[in-house]
Every structure is written in structure tokens, then in C-alpha cells.
Write a protein that holds these residues in place. Structure first.
Motif, PDB file in Angstrom:
ATOM      1  N   TYR A 197      10.638 -42.147  -0.825  1.00  0.00           N
ATOM      2  CA  TYR A 197      11.151 -43.318  -0.105  1.00  0.00           C
ATOM      3  C   TYR A 197      11.277 -42.992   1.381  1.00  0.00           C
ATOM      4  CZ  TYR A 197      14.498 -46.964   1.340  1.00  0.00           C
ATOM      5  OH  TYR A 197      15.133 -47.990   2.001  1.00  0.00           O
ATOM      6  N   LEU A 198      11.851 -41.824   1.692  1.00  0.00           N
ATOM      7  CA  LEU A 198      12.022 -41.428   3.089  1.00  0.00           C
ATOM      8  C   LEU A 198      10.674 -41.269   3.779  1.00  0.00           C
ATOM      9  CD1 LEU A 198      13.961 -40.546   5.367  1.00  0.00           C
ATOM     10  CD2 LEU A 198      13.701 -38.197   4.510  1.00  0.00           C
ATOM     11  N   ALA A 199       9.703 -40.706   3.061  1.00  0.00           N
ATOM     12  CA  ALA A 199       8.366 -40.549   3.645  1.00  0.00           C
ATOM     13  C   ALA A 199       7.772 -41.898   4.016  1.00  0.00           C
ATOM     14  CB  ALA A 199       7.452 -39.815   2.664  1.00  0.00           C
ATOM     15  N   ASP A 200       7.961 -42.878   3.152  1.00  0.00           N
ATOM     16  CA  ASP A 200       7.481 -44.225   3.457  1.00  0.00           C
ATOM     17  C   ASP A 200       8.156 -44.775   4.707  1.00  0.00           C
ATOM     18  OD1 ASP A 200       5.788 -44.220   1.315  1.00  0.00           O
ATOM     19  OD2 ASP A 200       6.924 -45.650   0.111  1.00  0.00           O
ATOM     20  N   LYS A 201       9.465 -44.567   4.813  1.00  0.00           N
ATOM     21  CA  LYS A 201      10.196 -45.104   5.963  1.00  0.00           C
ATOM     22  C   LYS A 201       9.767 -44.421   7.256  1.00  0.00           C
ATOM     23  CE  LYS A 201      12.427 -48.152   3.714  1.00  0.00           C
ATOM     24  NZ  LYS A 201      12.056 -49.577   3.913  1.00  0.00           N
ATOM     25  N   GLN A 202       9.474 -43.140   7.207  1.00  0.00           N
ATOM     26  CA  GLN A 202       9.010 -42.431   8.409  1.00  0.00           C
ATOM     27  C   GLN A 202       7.563 -42.776   8.731  1.00  0.00           C
ATOM     28  OE1 GLN A 202       9.729 -38.223   8.164  1.00  0.00           O
ATOM     29  NE2 GLN A 202      11.948 -38.464   7.969  1.00  0.00           N
ATOM     30  N   GLY A 203       6.810 -43.177   7.711  1.00  0.00           N
ATOM     31  CA  GLY A 203       5.392 -43.468   7.887  1.00  0.00           C
ATOM     32  C   GLY A 203       4.552 -42.269   7.481  1.00  0.00           C
ATOM     33  N   LEU A 204       3.595 -42.483   6.577  1.00  0.00           N
ATOM     34  CA  LEU A 204       2.814 -41.353   6.077  1.00  0.00           C
ATOM     35  C   LEU A 204       1.973 -40.679   7.169  1.00  0.00           C
ATOM     36  CD1 LEU A 204       1.785 -42.390   2.462  1.00  0.00           C
ATOM     37  CD2 LEU A 204       3.836 -41.269   3.314  1.00  0.00           C
ATOM     38  N   PRO A 205       1.440 -41.419   8.161  1.00  0.00           N
ATOM     39  CA  PRO A 205       0.757 -40.706   9.258  1.00  0.00           C
ATOM     40  C   PRO A 205       1.686 -39.709   9.963  1.00  0.00           C
ATOM     41  CG  PRO A 205       0.148 -43.015   9.289  1.00  0.00           C
ATOM     42  CD  PRO A 205       1.256 -42.882   8.285  1.00  0.00           C
ATOM     43  N   THR A 206       2.932 -40.081  10.150  1.00  0.00           N
ATOM     44  CA  THR A 206       3.908 -39.159  10.765  1.00  0.00           C
ATOM     45  C   THR A 206       4.164 -37.968   9.857  1.00  0.00           C
ATOM     46  OG1 THR A 206       4.996 -40.955  11.956  1.00  0.00           O
ATOM     47  CG2 THR A 206       6.283 -38.955  11.604  1.00  0.00           C
ATOM     48  N   ILE A 207       4.267 -38.211   8.552  1.00  0.00           N
ATOM     49  CA  ILE A 207       4.493 -37.121   7.591  1.00  0.00           C
ATOM     50  C   ILE A 207       3.311 -36.153   7.619  1.00  0.00           C
ATOM     51  CG2 ILE A 207       4.683 -36.577   5.137  1.00  0.00           C
ATOM     52  CD1 ILE A 207       7.261 -37.700   6.334  1.00  0.00           C
ATOM     53  N   ILE A 208       2.093 -36.685   7.690  1.00  0.00           N
ATOM     54  CA  ILE A 208       0.904 -35.821   7.730  1.00  0.00           C
ATOM     55  C   ILE A 208       0.939 -34.929   8.963  1.00  0.00           C
ATOM     56  CG2 ILE A 208      -1.600 -35.843   8.055  1.00  0.00           C
ATOM     57  CD1 ILE A 208      -1.634 -38.353   6.236  1.00  0.00           C
ATOM     58  N   LYS A 209       1.281 -35.497  10.112  1.00  0.00           N
ATOM     59  CA  LYS A 209       1.349 -34.700  11.346  1.00  0.00           C
ATOM     60  C   LYS A 209       2.409 -33.611  11.232  1.00  0.00           C
ATOM     61  CE  LYS A 209      -0.163 -38.410  14.466  1.00  0.00           C
ATOM     62  NZ  LYS A 209       0.253 -39.329  15.564  1.00  0.00           N
ATOM     63  N   ARG A 210       3.547 -33.950  10.676  1.00  0.00           N
ATOM     64  CA  ARG A 210       4.623 -32.971  10.521  1.00  0.00           C
ATOM     65  C   ARG A 210       4.209 -31.861   9.564  1.00  0.00           C
ATOM     66  NH1 ARG A 210       9.794 -35.501   8.412  1.00  0.00           N
ATOM     67  NH2 ARG A 210      10.474 -33.328   8.669  1.00  0.00           N
ATOM     68  N   MET A 211       3.528 -32.233   8.478  1.00  0.00           N
ATOM     69  CA  MET A 211       3.090 -31.220   7.518  1.00  0.00           C
ATOM     70  C   MET A 211       2.108 -30.244   8.159  1.00  0.00           C
ATOM     71  SD  MET A 211       2.620 -33.250   3.899  1.00  0.00           S
ATOM     72  CE  MET A 211       4.040 -33.727   2.900  1.00  0.00           C
ATOM     73  N   ARG A 212       1.168 -30.788   8.862  1.00  0.00           N
ATOM     74  CA  ARG A 212       0.150 -29.912   9.469  1.00  0.00           C
ATOM     75  C   ARG A 212       0.762 -29.027  10.551  1.00  0.00           C
ATOM     76  NH1 ARG A 212      -4.580 -34.268   8.802  1.00  0.00           N
ATOM     77  NH2 ARG A 212      -5.349 -33.455   6.802  1.00  0.00           N
ATOM     78  N   ALA A 213       1.751 -29.566  11.257  1.00  0.00           N
ATOM     79  CA  ALA A 213       2.435 -28.749  12.258  1.00  0.00           C
ATOM     80  C   ALA A 213       3.188 -27.596  11.609  1.00  0.00           C
ATOM     81  CB  ALA A 213       3.396 -29.613  13.068  1.00  0.00           C
ATOM     82  N   ASP A 214       3.609 -27.777  10.349  1.00  0.00           N
ATOM     83  CA  ASP A 214       4.329 -26.732   9.615  1.00  0.00           C
ATOM     84  C   ASP A 214       3.411 -25.898   8.733  1.00  0.00           C
ATOM     85  OD1 ASP A 214       6.613 -27.647  10.777  1.00  0.00           O
ATOM     86  OD2 ASP A 214       7.616 -28.253   8.923  1.00  0.00           O
ATOM     87  N   GLY A 215       2.105 -26.131   8.843  1.00  0.00           N
ATOM     88  CA  GLY A 215       1.156 -25.346   8.052  1.00  0.00           C
ATOM     89  C   GLY A 215       1.051 -25.778   6.606  1.00  0.00           C
ATOM     90  N   ILE A 216       1.423 -27.012   6.312  1.00  0.00           N
ATOM     91  CA  ILE A 216       1.340 -27.551   4.951  1.00  0.00           C
ATOM     92  C   ILE A 216       0.135 -28.475   4.864  1.00  0.00           C
ATOM     93  CG2 ILE A 216       2.482 -28.968   3.198  1.00  0.00           C
ATOM     94  CD1 ILE A 216       5.162 -28.170   4.444  1.00  0.00           C
ATOM     95  N   GLU A 217      -0.719 -28.259   3.878  1.00  0.00           N
ATOM     96  CA  GLU A 217      -1.874 -29.134   3.679  1.00  0.00           C
ATOM     97  C   GLU A 217      -1.443 -30.354   2.867  1.00  0.00           C
ATOM     98  OE1 GLU A 217      -5.444 -30.830   4.089  1.00  0.00           O
ATOM     99  OE2 GLU A 217      -4.721 -29.017   5.114  1.00  0.00           O
ATOM    100  N   PRO A 218      -1.525 -31.548   3.451  1.00  0.00           N
ATOM    101  CA  PRO A 218      -1.053 -32.742   2.740  1.00  0.00           C
ATOM    102  C   PRO A 218      -1.823 -32.991   1.452  1.00  0.00           C
ATOM    103  CG  PRO A 218      -1.369 -33.198   5.064  1.00  0.00           C
ATOM    104  CD  PRO A 218      -1.989 -31.871   4.800  1.00  0.00           C
ATOM    105  N   SER A 219      -1.125 -33.473   0.460  1.00  0.00           N
ATOM    106  CA  SER A 219      -1.758 -33.882  -0.784  1.00  0.00           C
ATOM    107  C   SER A 219      -2.822 -34.945  -0.503  1.00  0.00           C
ATOM    108  CB  SER A 219      -0.695 -34.463  -1.723  1.00  0.00           C
ATOM    109  OG  SER A 219      -1.268 -35.319  -2.682  1.00  0.00           O
ATOM    110  N   PRO A 220      -3.936 -34.918  -1.251  1.00  0.00           N
ATOM    111  CA  PRO A 220      -4.953 -35.957  -1.071  1.00  0.00           C
ATOM    112  C   PRO A 220      -4.392 -37.373  -1.216  1.00  0.00           C
ATOM    113  CG  PRO A 220      -5.826 -34.178  -2.416  1.00  0.00           C
ATOM    114  CD  PRO A 220      -4.360 -33.895  -2.229  1.00  0.00           C
TER     115      PRO A 220
END
Length: 375
Positions: free
Chosen positions: A337-360
Motif C-alpha cells: 500500500y505504501l509503495a503505491d502511495k509513494q509511486g512505483l517509479p519512485t520505489i524503483i529509483k530508491r531500490m536501485r539507489a540501494d543496490g536492490i534489483e526491483p521485482s519484474p
């Protein structure tokens, strides 16, 4: 006599009994509110009727407001308007409560001139658990009965009390071990000709030092939560004339309803109930979420992987588990739910900045402009 689809009016001498039957839990829907107001209008004009008992069929008194109406224009009478109709009825109105009289149901009961309750009944104002405050006069009537300190405790915790506990606080006039309907009728007959007891007419003393002490004592418990502070402010307003206090309650209720915290908590409320009806997540899925629980982004990513693999059928199962078992703050609504509220494009950027490969799945939903809870 069947007055409406949900309302029946019967007579026992000079006492009228208005029975509401709206399964499963007699929520205060538009049909119920209109049924009660119509019955009271008819009975107020009937000189043969000297008192009215308001009771519900089925397993409970009014279990609360109709949560499906939240955020929508309300058909009249609203619960607040219905409370005024009850209070202004020129004959004693006795609320006969059983089951669980919660939220708007209990607030409606407080607008009756008298209350009797089955010994097994429970009542309370749990709105804080949805990030809200009692919005139908509870913040104004409760302090006028139990005092400021007890009202604050009851509303900021939100847990129900027993009929005996309610009676000890003056919230219930009689506890009934036997036949609730028959006892309520007898009680109504004893009040014919007696002065009408309107809680709104009582005074209340608000001590600023007491309010400050309550805030300080509960600072840790209320941290990051909007509703408890709003409840405190409305109780402070109970020192004002009743109508002004009600206006303050309405304004703060609307602020909470429009805010992100209540939206998140209401999502969790429904998610937990939907998840409880479904098969539990597989043990392996629970283990994977548990291993990722200490990092927000890792938990979001693992939840997405479980959805993609079919191990979790919906986002709400992941979110409900995170809140119930993994220590996720309910006021954030769950990781997906929180990811949706932040926006998945924002979540993807945050993940990559932390070295996490986003789920397909996250990539696909972001590309489609969707979210987990809309997929």
C-alpha cells in the motif's frame, strides 16, 4: 406493524416499540436512519403513545455507522440529525442495547433519554483504530457523562466496555439479565411523565492542566498518530456550548477523514478482514517476508515477488500479514500500500539507489501506470 422494510412499530399499552432489523449487524445505513426518524415522527404525533423503546432485532444493537458511506454524500437524516430528532422527541426514548453497540451505534444510544443494556452487551467508541474520532457527538456527550479523564481514555484506546462497566460510569441506566425487550418496556413505563434526560444539556469542566498531563503521559503511545491528538482537541471543546463543540468535532473529523493516516488504517481494516476469509499464505512465503521485514524496500520487493510467483494472491494478504505479524505500522497501510502511495517509479529509483534489483512485477506495474492494490 411493518413501517418500512427495516422498521417495525409495536405497542404495549402506552409504550411504542420501534424495532430495527437490518442484518447482519444493524449498521446505521440510510434506510435505518430514515426508518427511525419516520417512526419517531409518527409516534411523537400520537397522543396515545407516552414513551418509546428503540431496540434492534438480530444479534446486536446498532454496530456503528455504515463504513461504506464514508467519504460519500450522506442521505438525510445523518446520524447527527437523527440524534437531534431523538433528543427532541417530546416523550421518553429508551435505547435497549444488546450485542455490540459501537461507534455511531453507541453515539446514537447516548442521544436517547435513557439506556438499558443486556448484561452481555458491550459498547464503545473504536474510531481511533481507523484513524478517526467519534464524529456523531461522542466527543461531546461522553465527557458530559463520565468526565474528561475517562472520556479521553475510552476514546484514545477505543476498546469496548461491558454493560456493567458502562453502568458504573453512568452510561447505562439499567443492566438487564433477563428479557431485554420486556425490561425496556417496563423501564419506559416508569419514565412516563418524568423529565427528559438530555446529555447535551449537561455541563462539563475541562481542566487545562489535566489535558496537558494526559498528553504528556501518553506522548509515546500517540507518537506519529493524528487521531488521538484530534480527540484531545475535541474533548477540550466540550467546555464550549454544545453546538460549538459539535462544530469542532465535525471539522476535526473531516480533517482526519481526508488525511492519509485514516485512509491507510481503513485499508488495513478491510485488508485484515478479507485476508481472514482467504487461505493463509504458505509457510515459505511467510518466512521470506519475515526475513525481509527489517528493511522497507526489501519487504516491498519480496512482497512483489510473492505476488508474481502466485504465492500471495493479492497485495492485501501481504499487507495484512505485515501489519499483524511483522511489526509494520498500521498507520502506513502495509508495505505494498505504501509503495503505491509513494509511486512505483519512485520505489524503483530508491531500490536501485540501494543496490536492490526491483521485482519484474514492480517494473511491469510501473510501466502500465498501475499499483499493487490496483493490479
Amino acid at each position: 406493524m411493518q413501517a418500512t422494510d427495516v422498521t417495525t412499530i409495536d405497542r404495549d399499552g402506552d409504550v411504542a416499540i420501534v424495532t430495527i432489523d437490518y442484518p447482519p449487524v444493524n449498521v446505521l445505513s440510510a434506510a435505518v436512519r430514515q426508518g427511525i426518524s419516520g417512526a419517531l415522527a409518527e409516534l411523537s404525533a400520537d397522543d396515545a403513545v407516552k414513551a418509546v423503546v428503540l431496540i434492534c432485532a438480530g444479534k446486536t444493537f446498532f454496530a456503528g455507522a455504515d463504513i461504506t458511506e464514508f467519504g460519500k454524500p450522506l442521505a438525510e437524516p445523518t446520524i447527527r440529525q437523527l440524534e437531534e430528532i431523538i433528543e427532541d422527541t417530546p416523550k421518553p426514548v429508551i435505547a435497549a442495547m444488546h450485542g455490540t453497540a459501537l461507534g455511531g451505534g453507541f453515539e446514537l444510544g447516548l442521544s436517547a433519554h435513557y439506556r438499558v443494556a443486556a448484561a452481555s452487551a458491550k459498547m464503545g467508541l473504536p474510531e481511533v483504530k481507523l484513524g478517526l474520532l467519534p464524529g456523531a457527538g461522542g466527543t461531546q456527550r461522553l465527557p458530559r457523562v463520565v468526565g474528561v479523564a475517562k472520556a479521553l481514555e475510552l476514546m484514545t484506546v477505543g476498546d469496548p466496555v461491558t454493560a456493567e462497566q458502562a453502568a458504573s460510569m453512568g452510561l447505562v441506566d439499567q443492566v438487564v439479565d433477563g428479557d431485554l425487550r420486556a425490561t425496556a418496556i417496563a423501564f419506559a413505563k416508569s419514565k412516563i411523565g418524568a423529565p427528559l434526560e438530555r446529555i447535551r444539556d449537561r455541563s462539563v469542566t475541562v481542566d487545562p492542566a489535566q489535558i496537558a498531563a494526559f498528553r504528556e503521559a501518553n506522548a509515546d503511545r500517540f507518537r506519529n498518530l493524528d487521531a488521538p491528538e484530534a480527540i484531545i482537541k475535541t474533548v477540550e471543546a466540550s467546555a464550549l456550548p454544545f453546538a460549538e463543540g459539535m462544530d469542532r468535532e465535525r471539522d476535526l473529523f473531516r480533517e482526519l477523514m481526508a488525511g492519509p493516516q485514516s485512509a491507510a488504517l481503513r485499508y488495513v481494516f478491510f485488508a485484515e478482514r478479507q485476508a481472514a476469509k482467504a487461505e493463509p499464505l504458505p509457510a515459505d512465503a511467510v518466512d521470506r517476508l519475515t526475513a525481509a521485514k527489517d528493511t522497507e524496500l526489501a519487504l516491498i520487493n519480496e512482497g512483489a515477488k510473492l505476488l508474481d510467483e502466485g504465492l500471495a494472491p493479492r497485495a492485501l494478504e501481504v499487507d495484512a500479514l505485515a501489519v499483524k505479524a511483522l511489526g509494520w505500522p498500521s498507520y502506513l497501510g502495509g508495505p505494498l500500500y505504501l509503495a503505491d502511495k509513494q509511486g512505483l517509479p519512485t520505489i524503483i529509483k530508491r531500490m536501485r539507489a540501494d543496490g536492490i534489483e526491483p521485482s519484474p512485477l514492480i517494473e511491469r506495474l510501473a510501466a502500465e501506470g498501475k499499483g499493487f492494490t490496483q493490479a
